[in-house]
Design an enzyme around this catalytic site. Structure first.
Site, mmCIF file in Angstrom:
data_model
loop_
_atom_site.group_PDB
_atom_site.id
_atom_site.type_symbol
_atom_site.label_atom_id
_atom_site.label_comp_id
_atom_site.label_asym_id
_atom_site.label_seq_id
_atom_site.Cartn_x
_atom_site.Cartn_y
_atom_site.Cartn_z
ATOM 1 C CG HIS A 95 -1.730 -1.206 1.415
ATOM 2 N ND1 HIS A 95 -2.630 -1.651 0.483
ATOM 3 C CD2 HIS A 95 -1.778 -2.098 2.436
ATOM 4 C CE1 HIS A 95 -3.202 -2.764 0.920
ATOM 5 N NE2 HIS A 95 -2.691 -3.054 2.095
ATOM 6 N NE ARG A 189 -5.456 -8.090 -6.368
ATOM 7 C CZ ARG A 189 -6.375 -7.463 -7.097
ATOM 8 N NH1 ARG A 189 -6.070 -7.022 -8.295
ATOM 9 N NH2 ARG A 189 -7.585 -7.302 -6.631
#
Length: 316
Positions: A95, A189
């Protein structure tokens, strides 16, 4: 009176049925991966179940009644509490921090933390990467040498992991966690085990963004918890920083709770009992989530209860 919240459930490719089996939730299907337990995020805001704001969503109440939250200046409700059922492995992800996310995603970044509620024997997470430089990181990603890149850690129930923005991470299969995080839904991802979604499509990867935001020096998964006996109850503070404070209280009998912040997020993770708020009793059981607000002056917990209490840090 505290704001009691109706959970929001999210289907995930890696989800299962543990939220029903462990918490008796009415889940929508057998791929239910996430319970958004305390959320004002637009992707899943909770509905208020009681009181003058009954039927409204938490984001509405945040906008309309800031006094309940000490007139906090933050534009958006800052935290999000989830329970995650990793029936299968989650994708390996990262993140961004606030600066990168606000510039590129128009929302805050995502620092989070995990309290392991349950885990199968030999369960493990991915936490951090095994590289010494940015160049080495990029080379391993480009060459898809993920077995060499990812750092794996064994976990057990009761463990706590602080996952700062920029930390590569993934929850392994057979793990149930309570997650406290910044109110953000931005995920990049890196690797998804070549899985296909229900339509037969590979899920999107975000390799270029990941290369920009990964903090390859982030390696130490554990904070140092503070363990004390307070007012006869066992207290553990897992983390306290600019993003959030997260505490666990193990309550036996009765306990007069003094709020450490104008508002506190409370999740009952085990047991049952009551909370008396301003002389009004409410039954609480495992899986109940609520927010103690500025209106809640006298708070007494009673019963056999394990609760996790969180509140925002000083950067909100």
């Amino acid at each position: 009176m505290a704001l009691f919240l109706k959970p929001v459930f999210q289907e995930r490719i890696w989800g299962g049925t543990a939220l029903k089996e462990k918490f008796n939730y009415e889940i929508p299907n057998d791929l239910t991966g996430e319970c958004w337990a305390i959320s004002a995020h637009p992707n899943g805001p909770n509905e208020i179940e009681n009181g003058k704001h009954k039927g409204k969503t938490l984001d509405q109440v945040w906008e309309e009644d800031k006094e309940l939250f000490g007139n906090e200046s933050s534009e958006k409700f800052p935290l999000l509490t989830k329970i995650l059922d990793a029936n299968d492995k989650l994708s390996v992800q990262v993140h961004p921090n606030d600066d990168y996310a606000l510039k590129n995603e128009h929302e805050y970044g995502k620092t989070e933390c995990w309290y392991i509620l349950d885990a199968k024997e030999d369960a493990e997470i991915i936490y951090g990467v095994n590289v010494q430089s940015k160049q080495e990181l990029i080379k391993l990603i480009d060459n898809k040498e993920f077995d060499n890149l990812f750092n794996k850690v064994k976990v057990k129930p009761g463990d706590f992991y602080y996952v700062s923005a920029g930390t590569v991470h993934a929850i392994g299969d057979g793990i149930l966690i309570l997650e406290t995080q910044q109110s953000s839904d931005t995920t990049y991802r890196i690797y998804d085990y070549d899985r296909k979604d229900k339509n037969g499509n590979a899920r999107e990867l975000h390799l270029e963004q990941s290369k920009e935001v990964i903090d390859y020096s982030s390696q130490n998964p554990n904070t140092k918890p503070i363990n004390e006996i307070r007012s006869g109850q066992r207290f553990t503070q897992f983390v306290s920083n600019e993003f959030f404070t997260v505490e666990r209280w193990d309550i036996t009998g009765s306990f007069n709770f003094q709020k450490p912040h104008p508002y506190c997020l409370v999740s009952v993770i085990e047991g049952e009992g009551q909370v008396k708020i301003n002389h009004e009793n409410v039954e609480i059981i495992k899986g109940k989530h609520f927010i103690l607000t500025t209106e809640d002056k006298e708070i007494e917990f009673s019963g056999e209860l394990n609760i996790v209490v969180s509140y925002p840090g000083n950067n909100n």
